[in-house]
Design a protein around this motif. Structure first.
Motif, PDB file in Angstrom:
ATOM      1  N   TYR A 200       0.827  -1.204   0.000  1.00 61.59           N
ATOM      2  CA  TYR A 200       0.000   0.000   0.000  1.00 61.59           C
ATOM      3  C   TYR A 200       0.861   1.253   0.000  1.00 61.59           C
ATOM      4  O   TYR A 200       0.594   2.214  -0.739  1.00 61.59           O
ATOM      5  N   TYR A 201       1.917   1.246   0.795  1.00 63.28           N
ATOM      6  CA  TYR A 201       2.811   2.410   0.843  1.00 63.28           C
ATOM      7  C   TYR A 201       3.499   2.601  -0.506  1.00 63.28           C
ATOM      8  O   TYR A 201       3.596   3.727  -1.019  1.00 63.28           O
ATOM      9  N   ALA A 202       3.982   1.485  -1.098  1.00 63.87           N
ATOM     10  CA  ALA A 202       4.665   1.591  -2.387  1.00 63.87           C
ATOM     11  C   ALA A 202       3.696   2.053  -3.477  1.00 63.87           C
ATOM     12  O   ALA A 202       4.059   2.841  -4.354  1.00 63.87           O
ATOM     13  N   THR A 203       2.450   1.579  -3.368  1.00 59.04           N
ATOM     14  CA  THR A 203       1.462   1.983  -4.372  1.00 59.04           C
ATOM     15  C   THR A 203       1.142   3.461  -4.279  1.00 59.04           C
ATOM     16  O   THR A 203       1.076   4.174  -5.283  1.00 59.04           O
ATOM     17  N   THR A 204       0.929   3.936  -3.056  1.00 63.92           N
ATOM     18  CA  THR A 204       0.611   5.355  -2.881  1.00 63.92           C
ATOM     19  C   THR A 204       1.813   6.250  -3.153  1.00 63.92           C
ATOM     20  O   THR A 204       1.635   7.405  -3.565  1.00 63.92           O
ATOM     21  N   LYS A 205       3.020   5.720  -2.897  1.00 61.97           N
ATOM     22  CA  LYS A 205       4.217   6.541  -3.076  1.00 61.97           C
ATOM     23  C   LYS A 205       4.675   6.567  -4.527  1.00 61.97           C
ATOM     24  O   LYS A 205       4.953   7.632  -5.091  1.00 61.97           O
ATOM     25  N   PHE A 206       4.776   5.395  -5.141  1.00 58.11           N
ATOM     26  CA  PHE A 206       5.323   5.304  -6.494  1.00 58.11           C
ATOM     27  C   PHE A 206       4.269   4.951  -7.543  1.00 58.11           C
ATOM     28  O   PHE A 206       4.587   4.924  -8.739  1.00 58.11           O
ATOM     29  N   GLY A 207       3.067   4.641  -7.086  1.00 52.36           N
ATOM     30  CA  GLY A 207       2.035   4.218  -8.035  1.00 52.36           C
ATOM     31  C   GLY A 207       1.709   5.243  -9.095  1.00 52.36           C
ATOM     32  O   GLY A 207       1.689   4.912 -10.294  1.00 52.36           O
ATOM     33  N   PRO A 208       1.429   6.506  -8.724  1.00 53.35           N
ATOM     34  CA  PRO A 208       1.083   7.491  -9.768  1.00 53.35           C
ATOM     35  C   PRO A 208       2.180   7.696 -10.812  1.00 53.35           C
ATOM     36  O   PRO A 208       1.894   7.804 -12.009  1.00 53.35           O
ATOM     37  N   LYS A 209       3.432   7.716 -10.352  1.00 51.77           N
ATOM     38  CA  LYS A 209       4.528   7.911 -11.305  1.00 51.77           C
ATOM     39  C   LYS A 209       4.643   6.720 -12.256  1.00 51.77           C
ATOM     40  O   LYS A 209       4.805   6.882 -13.477  1.00 51.77           O
ATOM     41  N   ILE A 210       4.546   5.503 -11.670  1.00 59.95           N
ATOM     42  CA  ILE A 210       4.633   4.306 -12.515  1.00 59.95           C
ATOM     43  C   ILE A 210       3.449   4.241 -13.472  1.00 59.95           C
ATOM     44  O   ILE A 210       3.586   3.880 -14.652  1.00 59.95           O
ATOM     45  N   ALA A 211       2.253   4.593 -12.957  1.00 62.89           N
ATOM     46  CA  ALA A 211       1.064   4.579 -13.813  1.00 62.89           C
ATOM     47  C   ALA A 211       1.200   5.584 -14.964  1.00 62.89           C
ATOM     48  O   ALA A 211       0.851   5.277 -16.117  1.00 62.89           O
ATOM     49  N   ALA A 212       1.713   6.786 -14.631  1.00 61.60           N
ATOM     50  CA  ALA A 212       1.903   7.787 -15.689  1.00 61.60           C
ATOM     51  C   ALA A 212       2.917   7.312 -16.721  1.00 61.60           C
ATOM     52  O   ALA A 212       2.719   7.478 -17.934  1.00 61.60           O
ATOM     53  N   TRP A 213       4.002   6.684 -16.239  1.00 68.21           N
ATOM     54  CA  TRP A 213       5.016   6.181 -17.177  1.00 68.21           C
ATOM     55  C   TRP A 213       4.453   5.071 -18.052  1.00 68.21           C
ATOM     56  O   TRP A 213       4.690   5.040 -19.273  1.00 68.21           O
ATOM     57  N   LEU A 214       3.702   4.146 -17.433  1.00 67.65           N
ATOM     58  CA  LEU A 214       3.102   3.064 -18.210  1.00 67.65           C
ATOM     59  C   LEU A 214       2.080   3.587 -19.226  1.00 67.65           C
ATOM     60  O   LEU A 214       2.014   3.114 -20.365  1.00 67.65           O
ATOM     61  N   ASP A 215       1.266   4.565 -18.788  1.00 63.58           N
ATOM     62  CA  ASP A 215       0.307   5.162 -19.726  1.00 63.58           C
ATOM     63  C   ASP A 215       1.016   5.825 -20.898  1.00 63.58           C
ATOM     64  O   ASP A 215       0.558   5.747 -22.053  1.00 63.58           O
ATOM     65  N   LYS A 216       2.123   6.481 -20.587  1.00 61.96           N
ATOM     66  CA  LYS A 216       2.893   7.125 -21.648  1.00 61.96           C
ATOM     67  C   LYS A 216       3.449   6.100 -22.634  1.00 61.96           C
ATOM     68  O   LYS A 216       3.410   6.297 -23.852  1.00 61.96           O
ATOM     69  N   GLU A 217       3.951   4.995 -22.089  1.00 63.72           N
ATOM     70  CA  GLU A 217       4.477   3.946 -22.959  1.00 63.72           C
ATOM     71  C   GLU A 217       3.374   3.327 -23.812  1.00 63.72           C
ATOM     72  O   GLU A 217       3.551   3.075 -25.009  1.00 63.72           O
ATOM     73  N   VAL A 218       2.219   3.088 -23.184  1.00 60.99           N
ATOM     74  CA  VAL A 218       1.093   2.519 -23.930  1.00 60.99           C
ATOM     75  C   VAL A 218       0.641   3.465 -25.041  1.00 60.99           C
ATOM     76  O   VAL A 218       0.367   3.061 -26.174  1.00 60.99           O
ATOM     77  N   ASP A 219       0.566   4.770 -24.722  1.00 61.31           N
ATOM     78  CA  ASP A 219       0.178   5.747 -25.744  1.00 61.31           C
ATOM     79  C   ASP A 219       1.194   5.798 -26.874  1.00 61.31           C
ATOM     80  O   ASP A 219       0.819   5.957 -28.058  1.00 61.31           O
ATOM     81  N   ALA A 220       2.495   5.674 -26.514  1.00 60.88           N
ATOM     82  CA  ALA A 220       3.529   5.694 -27.551  1.00 60.88           C
ATOM     83  C   ALA A 220       3.395   4.489 -28.483  1.00 60.88           C
ATOM     84  O   ALA A 220       3.495   4.607 -29.704  1.00 60.88           O
TER      85      ALA A 220
END
Length: 245
Positions: free
Chosen positions: A105-125
């Motif tokens: 939960y801590y890792a998700t709340t801490k690094f989740g948004p950044k990882i999600a944004a990076w993954l979304d960016k990769e998927v869009d690319a």
């Protein structure tokens, strides 16, 4: 339970996507794709969840019957029932799992948004890379359509130009016809004027010859005595006229 539901939903989405692709391929083979009845497949997005893993539909199911706190009350009551009846025993693995859950939960709340944004960016690319060829093809076809429209417009202009040239040729033919008619009129008038002048000259010559012939004959017919008598008479007439004045 959740894994079964997820697998079923994924299988349903895959079957629907396959059917759409098959229908779309059939329509593409036949000709122009029917975007209205056979839309192109869209990349699926995960549904909304609460607490990180509970689907939003479950809360909506309880909300219509128990209100906002219904799902949470059900979850707490169910956990209390399982714990009180020792259906779920709180052994050492439970605390290990609880510790892992807290860390996740801590890792998700801490690094989740950044990882999600990076993954979304990769998927869009990746998606943009896949669509790049289709978009470029569409642009080329649209440009070809515009060029074809321009060519048709130019062809219409050529038709107007040909029509104008035909009218110019007709005007030139009319001008040449009128010029020839004027030349014919001028030549005919010149010949008629020549004939008229010739007739006038012949008539004047005949009159002059006739007058000369009459004068010469009259002169020849007058004797010296007659000429003397005529002169005396003229002198007498002049004297009479002079006396009157």
């Amino acid at each position: 339970m959740l894994s079964r539901i997820a697998l079923r939903s994924a299988a349903a989405r895959q079957s629907a996507t396959t059917a759409l692709v098959a229908r779309g391929s059939a329509s593409d083979v036949a000709g122009v794709r029917d975007e209205k009845n056979f839309p192109r497949p869209v990349r699926g997005e995960p549904g909304k969840v609460r607490l990180g893993f509970v689907p939003e539909e479950w809360f909506q199911f309880f909300h219509s019957k128990t209100g906002v706190t219904g799902p949470y009350t059900f979850g707490v009551g169910l956990a209390t029932y399982l714990f009180s009846k020792e259906i779920y025993v709180l052994e050492h693995e439970y605390y290990t799992g609880l510790s892992i859950f807290l860390m996740v939960y801590y890792a998700t709340t801490k690094f989740g948004p950044k990882i999600a944004a990076w993954l979304d960016k990769e998927v869009d690319a990746v998606e943009s890379n896949w669509n790049e060829g289709r978009v470029q093809n569409i642009k080329d076809l649209e440009q070809a359509i515009e060029e074809e429209k321009t060519a048709q417009w130019r062809a219409q202009g050529q038709e107007l130009l040909i029509q104008a040239k035909k009218e110019n040729v007709l005007l030139q033919l009319e001008a040449a016809y009128r010029e020839r008619m004027m030349n014919a009129y001028t030549e005919v008038k010149r010949r008629l004027d020549y004939q008229l002048e010739k007739s006038n000259v012949e008539r004047r010559l005949a009159q002059k010859a006739m007058v000369d012939w009459v004068v010469s004959n009259v002169t020849k017919a007058i004797t010296p005595d007659q000429e003397k008598q005529a002169i005396d008479r003229c002198i007498a007439d002049l004297s009479a006229l002079a006396a009157k004045h």
